[in-house]
Design an enzyme around this catalytic site. Sequence first.
Site, mmCIF file in Angstrom:
data_model
loop_
_atom_site.group_PDB
_atom_site.id
_atom_site.type_symbol
_atom_site.label_atom_id
_atom_site.label_comp_id
_atom_site.label_asym_id
_atom_site.label_seq_id
_atom_site.Cartn_x
_atom_site.Cartn_y
_atom_site.Cartn_z
ATOM 1 N N MET A 255 0.842 -1.192 0.000
ATOM 2 C CA MET A 255 0.000 0.000 0.000
ATOM 3 C C MET A 255 0.875 1.238 0.000
ATOM 4 S SD MET A 255 -2.857 1.481 -0.050
ATOM 5 C CE MET A 255 -2.989 3.273 -0.037
ATOM 6 N N ASN A 257 0.933 4.277 0.999
ATOM 7 C CA ASN A 257 0.822 5.398 1.944
ATOM 8 C C ASN A 257 2.000 6.346 1.750
ATOM 9 O OD1 ASN A 257 -1.296 3.810 3.364
ATOM 10 N ND2 ASN A 257 0.466 2.607 4.029
ATOM 11 N N GLU A 290 4.887 0.648 -5.852
ATOM 12 C CA GLU A 290 4.424 1.517 -4.756
ATOM 13 C C GLU A 290 5.118 2.877 -4.786
ATOM 14 O OE1 GLU A 290 1.801 0.548 -3.297
ATOM 15 O OE2 GLU A 290 1.960 -1.461 -4.150
ATOM 16 N N HIS A 293 3.698 5.291 -7.225
ATOM 17 C CA HIS A 293 2.493 5.929 -6.689
ATOM 18 C C HIS A 293 2.791 7.201 -5.888
ATOM 19 C CE1 HIS A 293 -0.829 3.328 -7.647
ATOM 20 N NE2 HIS A 293 -0.358 2.270 -7.023
#
Length: 851
Positions: A255, A257, A290, A293
Site C-alpha cells: 500500500m 501510503n 508503490e 504511486h
Amino acid sequence: MAELTRFYNTFQPKHYEIYLDIDRESKRISGKTTITGTAKSETIAIHQKDLMISAVQADEQDVTFMVDRDADAIRIELPKSGETKVTITYTTVLTDTMMGIYPSYYEVDGEKKQIIGTQFETNFARQAFPSIDEPEAKATFDLAIKFDEQPGETILANMPEVREANGVHYFDTTVRMSTYLVAFAFGDLQKKETKTTSGVQIGVFATKAHQAKELDFALDIAKRSIEFYEDFYQTPYPLPHSWQLALPDFSAGAMENWGLVTYREAYLLLDPDNIALDTKQVVATVIAHELAHQWFGDLVTMKWWDDLWLNESFANMMEYVAIDALEPDWHIWESFQTADAPAALQRDATDGVQSVHVQVEHPAEIDALFDGAIVYAKGARMLVMVRALIGDEALRSGLKAYFAAHQFGNATGADLWAALGQASGIDVSAIMTSWLEQPGYPVVTAAVVDGQLTLSQQQFFIGDGKEVGRQWAIPLNSNYDAVPAIFKDQSVTIGNYEALREQFGAPFRLNVGNNSHFIVKYDETLLQDILSQSDQLDAISQLQILQDLRLLAEGRQISYAQLVPLLGRFANSHSAVVTAALYRVAVNLKKFVTAHSDEEKSLKGLYDQLSQDQLARLGWQDIDGESNDDQLSRPYIISAALYAENPAAIAAAHDIFMTHENDLTSLSAGTRVFILANEMKQFGSADLFNQLLAEYHATSDASYQSDLRAAITSITDKALIEQLVGKFEDADTIKPQDLRGWFYGLLANEDGQQAAWDWVREDWQWLEDTVGGDMEFTTYITVIANVFKTQTRLDEFTAFFEPKLDTPGLTREIKMDTSVITSRVALVAAEKDAVNAAIAEVTQKKIFIPE
C-alpha cells in the site's frame, strides 16, 4: 443504498489535528480529531465507522449530532456555515480485520509479539478518525499518538517525528493529501537506512523475527527507484523520507501510503543468499510499483474511485519501466508478457467483465473495483500502447506538465490524456476512450479473400457473449507498412496479398511486439506461412503465436486439438518467455482429462516428451554463470517432468530431499517447491506432514513458507487432508492473509478438492466475518472458478453462490465466474475426445519433437 451524495460537497476540510491513545493490552483506542474547514451549509456529514462518539463541538461549542451507522456518518448541525473548526471525541476498538488500525502478530524465539499498523484504502480511515473520507477531500494532517510504549520500540508515520512529550509522539505537518494515504505504525522494529543523491532519507523496517540481511535488497531497490522517478518524472520527491515497512499481517500486497509504504513481508524482505530470480523480480517490481504511486496517486490523486485505474494502471506500467532501467539484464518486460498480458487477455474476454473505467458509488462496490486483471494489467497494457505511440520524450514531458498542474490536488483520466496529447501532438483521448470505456477487446481476423489481404475486427469472447457492435481504435503494429497505424473500422482491404508478400519478403504479421490489447486470427494461408518460419522469429513473437492460438481455442474459434502437434516446435526453446507460453497451453490441456484416467496417463506422456531434453540440458540445480532464461525456465521443466511421473525425475527429486532433509532451508530456492511437493505427493506420511507444518510455523521466510504451503497442500491421504482443513481457521497456524493460498492449493488438488469445497461452503460466514472487509475477499470466488471444470461442480457453484448475488461487492464476481465455469464445461464437452485423440497420437507416434 448508493452513496450518491459526496460529503465533500457540504464540508471541505483544510487541516486535521488527530490525537490517538492506543492501548494494545485492552484493545481500546481513545481519540480526538479537530477538523478545520469550510461548511457549505449548516448541516454537514462527516465519515465515521464503528466509532463511539461522545462529544462534538463546533468552534469550541457543543452542537447537536446524530450517528448514522448505515451511511458511515456523523450528521452535525452547525450554528452557521462558512469557516469552522469541528472537534469530535470518541473511542473505538482495535480489531483483527487488517483494516483501519490493527495489530500484526509474529513470534521471536517462541515469544508472541505484535506491532500496530494501518490500512486505510479504500475507505477505512473513517474507522480510525472522523474525516471526509473521500479522495478529493485533501487536507494537511497533524498526527499525535500515545501508546502503551515499551523500551526500544519505534514509531513511524508519513512525516518525521518532531517531538515527544509525556509519552505523546508528535509528527510534522503533512503536505496536502487524501485520508486513505495517512499511515502510522509502532512496535519493536529493526531498520536499515540510506539516502538518495537528492537527500531523501530511505528506510526499510521489519520485525526482529527476520535476519538483518533480509532488508538489504529492498533498501537498494527503494533508493534507486526514488532516484529514477525523480529523473523520469522531472519532479522532486516531495517528502523528507520514504519508509518501507513489512507487516506480518497485511490484507493486500502493498500500500502506497505517502512516505510510509506498507508491504506484506513476502513482497519486501528476502534472503539474498538463497532466493529465486523470479522472486527477486517480484519484490523489485512491487517496490517500484508503490514508489511510482508517490507521484502518481499520492502527489496527484484520482478525483473519485471511478478513476482508480488511473493510479493502478500507471503504477503497474511504471514498475516495469523503472526496473528495466535499474536492472536491464533482467529483461523485465518479458515478465509483463508472461504475467500481466495473458491475465488481462483471459479475464477481459468474459462477457460481463468490468471496463477499466467504472462508475461506482457504494463503498462495498469500491473494493470490488480492484480486479487485478483489468484495473492493473489491462490498464497497464493501455498505457504501454500509449507509450509506444507517443514515445518516452513526450511521455516524460506530458507527465511533468501533469504533475505541475495538479500537484497536491486531484485529476481525472481526461486531465492525463490532455497533458500527454499536448506533449505529443496526438489526440490520445480519442484513441483511449474506446479502450477504457468499453469492456473486452477485439480479435482481428487477417485473411486472403479473392487474392486480397483483408482485416476485420470483432469483439472476442471466451464462452457466450452478446455481440453489440463494439469497435476499437487499434494500433495494429504490422510488419507491412501498407497497413494503417490505427484501425478504427470494422474491416479494411490492404491490397493484393501475393504482391505484398513479395514486396516485404516476410510472413504477414500484426501486433508485432505484443504491446496492443488484441489477438489475431490468421487464416490458414497466413498462419502456415508464419509457422514455416517460426524458428526465425524473436521470442516475443513465438510467445504470441502460442498466446493467440490458445485464446482462440479457449474461445472455440479453433480446436484445442490443433495446438497439440504444434507444441513440439517450441519445446526446446532456450527462451523463458516461450517456455512459459508453451506450458500455459500444456497446463490448459489438463482440463480435458480426468484424474487417474488413461487419458491423463497419455497427457503425462506428452509432458514427458515436452520436458525430457530440457531437463537433461538444465539439470536440477542453478549453475554458476547460467543465463537468466535458464534460471527462469528450469521450474517449468522440473514441474512438467514431475507431473509426467518420470521415474528418474521422481527419484532425483527424492535424492535431493534426502540430502537436505535435516536442513530443508538449504534446498535451492529456485527448485525447492518441486522437491518438497514431490516428496509429499510420492512419499508423504503423517511424519512428513507434521514436519513441514512445523517448519511453516517456525520460519519467517515468506518464500520458504510459500513453498511449504504448496507442498503440504499436495497431500493425498484423506485423514491428513481433513487434519489440514481443520487448521484453516486456526490463525496461529495459518494467518487469515495467507488462507486463500492454502484453500486454492487444496482445491486444485484432485484428492483434496471435495474437502476444500465442503469447507468453504460450510464456513462461508466465518470467512466473510474474518476477511470480508478485505479488498481481495472476492478472489476466493475467483480461485474456485479457476479450478472447476465439470457440470456437477458448476451446478454446486451455482446453487451456493446464486443466493448471494445481491451481496454488495460480490455481484459482478459471481456472474463472471459462473460464466467462466460454464464456458469451460462447454469447451470440455465439445473438445474432450478430439483433444485426447491428438494427445494420444502425438505421444504414441513420438512425432512430437522435430529434428
